[in-house]
Design an enzyme around this catalytic site. Structure first.
Site, PDB file in Angstrom:
ATOM      1  CD  GLU A 134      -3.061   0.944   2.167  1.00  0.00           C
ATOM      2  OE1 GLU A 134      -3.022  -0.020   2.961  1.00  0.00           O
ATOM      3  OE2 GLU A 134      -4.010   1.725   2.066  1.00  0.00           O
ATOM      4  N   GLY A 135       0.723   2.048  -1.024  1.00  0.00           N
ATOM      5  CA  GLY A 135       1.512   3.278  -1.095  1.00  0.00           C
ATOM      6  C   GLY A 135       0.585   4.476  -1.124  1.00  0.00           C
TER       7      GLY A 135
ATOM      8  CG  PHE B 123       0.802   7.924  -5.736  1.00  0.00           C
ATOM      9  CD1 PHE B 123       0.119   9.127  -5.788  1.00  0.00           C
ATOM     10  CD2 PHE B 123       2.135   7.924  -5.359  1.00  0.00           C
ATOM     11  CE1 PHE B 123       0.755  10.321  -5.491  1.00  0.00           C
ATOM     12  CE2 PHE B 123       2.784   9.115  -5.064  1.00  0.00           C
ATOM     13  CZ  PHE B 123       2.090  10.314  -5.119  1.00  0.00           C
TER      14      PHE B 123
ATOM     15  CB  VAL C   8      -0.257  -3.894  -4.660  1.00  0.00           C
ATOM     16  CG1 VAL C   8       0.085  -5.091  -5.529  1.00  0.00           C
ATOM     17  CG2 VAL C   8       0.232  -2.608  -5.307  1.00  0.00           C
TER      18      VAL C   8
ATOM     19  CG  ASP D 101      10.463   4.311  -6.323  1.00  0.00           C
ATOM     20  OD1 ASP D 101      11.383   4.530  -5.493  1.00  0.00           O
ATOM     21  OD2 ASP D 101       9.306   4.018  -5.986  1.00  0.00           O
TER      22      ASP D 101
HETATM   23  P1  ADP Z   1       3.578   0.189  -4.599  1.00  0.00           P
HETATM   24  O1  ADP Z   1       5.023   0.232  -4.242  1.00  0.00           O
HETATM   25  O2  ADP Z   1       3.114   1.400  -5.320  1.00  0.00           O
HETATM   26  O3  ADP Z   1       2.717  -0.182  -3.445  1.00  0.00           O
HETATM   27  P2  ADP Z   1       4.296  -2.082  -6.327  1.00  0.00           P
HETATM   28  O4  ADP Z   1       3.963  -2.132  -7.775  1.00  0.00           O
HETATM   29  O5  ADP Z   1       5.719  -1.870  -5.956  1.00  0.00           O
HETATM   30  O6  ADP Z   1       3.332  -0.995  -5.646  1.00  0.00           O
HETATM   31  O7  ADP Z   1       3.788  -3.433  -5.670  1.00  0.00           O
HETATM   32  C1  ADP Z   1       3.755  -3.613  -4.270  1.00  0.00           C
HETATM   33  C2  ADP Z   1       4.249  -4.995  -3.894  1.00  0.00           C
HETATM   34  O8  ADP Z   1       3.444  -6.002  -4.503  1.00  0.00           O
HETATM   35  C3  ADP Z   1       5.664  -5.295  -4.350  1.00  0.00           C
HETATM   36  O9  ADP Z   1       6.634  -4.839  -3.462  1.00  0.00           O
HETATM   37  C4  ADP Z   1       5.655  -6.811  -4.459  1.00  0.00           C
HETATM   38  O10 ADP Z   1       5.869  -7.393  -3.194  1.00  0.00           O
HETATM   39  C5  ADP Z   1       4.225  -7.103  -4.902  1.00  0.00           C
HETATM   40  N1  ADP Z   1       4.136  -7.260  -6.356  1.00  0.00           N
HETATM   41  C6  ADP Z   1       3.962  -6.287  -7.278  1.00  0.00           C
HETATM   42  N2  ADP Z   1       3.908  -6.771  -8.537  1.00  0.00           N
HETATM   43  C7  ADP Z   1       4.048  -8.112  -8.423  1.00  0.00           C
HETATM   44  C8  ADP Z   1       4.070  -9.213  -9.370  1.00  0.00           C
HETATM   45  N3  ADP Z   1       3.931  -9.031 -10.697  1.00  0.00           N
HETATM   46  N4  ADP Z   1       4.220 -10.465  -8.870  1.00  0.00           N
HETATM   47  C9  ADP Z   1       4.339 -10.676  -7.547  1.00  0.00           C
HETATM   48  N5  ADP Z   1       4.332  -9.709  -6.622  1.00  0.00           N
HETATM   49  C10 ADP Z   1       4.190  -8.435  -7.035  1.00  0.00           C
END
Ligand code: ADP
Ligand code: MG
Length: 353
Positions: free
Chosen positions: A30-31, A33, A36, A168
């Site tokens: 969770e960020g 923006f 996930v 990033d």
């Molecule tokens: P945010 O940093 O904006 O919350 P991310 O795109 O970095 O979003 O995703 C958050 C987390 O979800 C990642 O750190 C990773 O652990 C997991 N994640 C994201 N994409 C995938 C993927 N394609 N397969 C498995 N895990 C993923």
């Protein structure tokens, strides 16, 4: 065939999805923006109970993230997690909400691996398989770290050749793909596509200060101001050459290299302290080494020993990545051609014979 025709056909036959097609599983992140989740299809009971997909519900910035993922999918698919689909979910009460779907690549990021005391051995069989006769100790760690670095630079080279700067790049945004046994880049939420002038991040957007190169804003003076939606404004490749914005990611990759060599820099506090020390040394890595080496703990001395293997080519590559001036940093392609990776190639080849 025409590239655009192929892209069109590919897009036409790729499955499209909508909100109701998915059941949400575990929250993965969770960020500011977006959120996930792991997700699976409601209709087709998926092979994996927890879900074959990763779903990001994003704010308005999701539009740019979809654009970046579509572009990566066509131009450098191997660099990033496989993107499945992105769409606008406007029925939500919160207003515009973008949904982005990727294939679930695996459970661990480079950050997860690096947090363990076992690192880099916890990555060994995952990327090298069951290799017989690997040397022991530092030499063995060096081979694993070289392999990871080569994969990271390969992925970055793909992005940069496409004209995309990630901005990033950090262990949390590097996922281990269990299918292809390689590390892949995720999270293009802060990425900039400089060839078409998409640089959506508002000025006040804070890049992760732990991994950010000293130059805060890439192409700060020439960049057109942020468009409100993905709008193509022609930007000369010459400008790319002049500003070398890709070197922002190279600095971050250098910091990851450092963290792999020095266990003490893997924690938040360790990395923040290192950044402070490096700044005090005017971003001169050689000066930093001099300042810490005399009173170094055994851990730090071991890190230098690792980088000094094979005549110090690891240390040399590192110093070409972590430099104050972007223009003096090596490119991803240049780094891949550095002698640091020659020996690794020879070693791994000889093991496979
Ligand atoms: P945010 O940093 O904006 O919350 P991310 O795109 O970095 O979003 O995703 C958050 C987390 O979800 C990642 O750190 C990773 O652990 C997991 N994640 C994201 N994409 C995938 C993927 N394609 N397969 C498995 N895990 C993923
Ligand atoms: Mg992330």
């Amino acid at each position: 065939f025409d590239m655009f025709f192929l892209a069109f056909v590919e897009r036409l036959f790729r499955p499209t999805f909508k909100k109701d097609d998915f059941v949400l599983g575990k929250k993965l992140g969770e960020g500011a923006f977006g959120v996930v989740y792991r997700a699976s299809l409601t209709k087709k009971p998926s092979s994996k109970k927890e879900g074959d997909f990763v779903l990001k519900k994003a704010t308005e910035y999701g539009a740019v993230e979809i654009w970046m993922n579509e572009r990566v999918r066509r131009a450098c698919a191997n660099s990033c997690a496989v993107f499945v689909h992105g769409f606008l979910e406007s029925s939500s009460k919160k207003g515009a909400e973008y949904w982005l779907l990727w294939r679930y690549e695996g459970e661990a990021t480079l950050y997860d691996f690096m947090r363990s005391k076992e690192f880099p051995y916890n990555v060994e069989t995952m990327i090298l398989g069951e290799v017989q006769d690997l040397p022991k100790g530092l030499e063995r760690e060096n081979i694993i770290i070289q392999t990871i670095m080569r994969q990271l630079l390969f992925a970055l080279d793909g992005l940069h050749s496409t004209g995309i700067v990630h901005r990033d790049f950090k262990p949390q945004n590097i996922i281990f793909s269990e299918g292809s046994r390689t590390f892949k880049i995720i999270d293009l939420g802060a990425a900039a596509d400089l060839r078409v002038g998409i640089n959506y991040i508002p000025k006040e957007f804070l890049l992760d200060p732990r991994y950010a190169a000293p130059e805060q804003y890439i192409m700060s003076t020439q960049t057109p101001s942020a468009p409100s939606a993905p709008v193509a404004t022609a930007l000369s490749p010459v400008l790319w050459q002049m500003n070398l914005p890709d070197r922002f990611d190279i600095y971050s990759a250098g910091l990851i290299f450092l963290q792999m060599a020095f266990p003490g820099l893997r924690s938040d506090s360790g990395l923040i302290q290192f950044n402070r020390q490096l700044k005090r040394c005017d971003y001169d890595l050689i000066a930093w080494r001099k300042s810490v080496e005399t009173r170094a703990s055994s851990d730090i001395r071991r890190g230098f020993e690792l980088l000094d293997l094979d005549g110090g080519i690891g240390w040399e590559l590192l110093t070409l990545m972590v430099r104050y001036k972007a223009g003096q940093r090596i490119s991803a392609k240049g780094a891949l051609a550095h002698p640091y990776f020659d020996r690794e190639g020879l070693l791994v080849l000889s093991f496979m014979q």
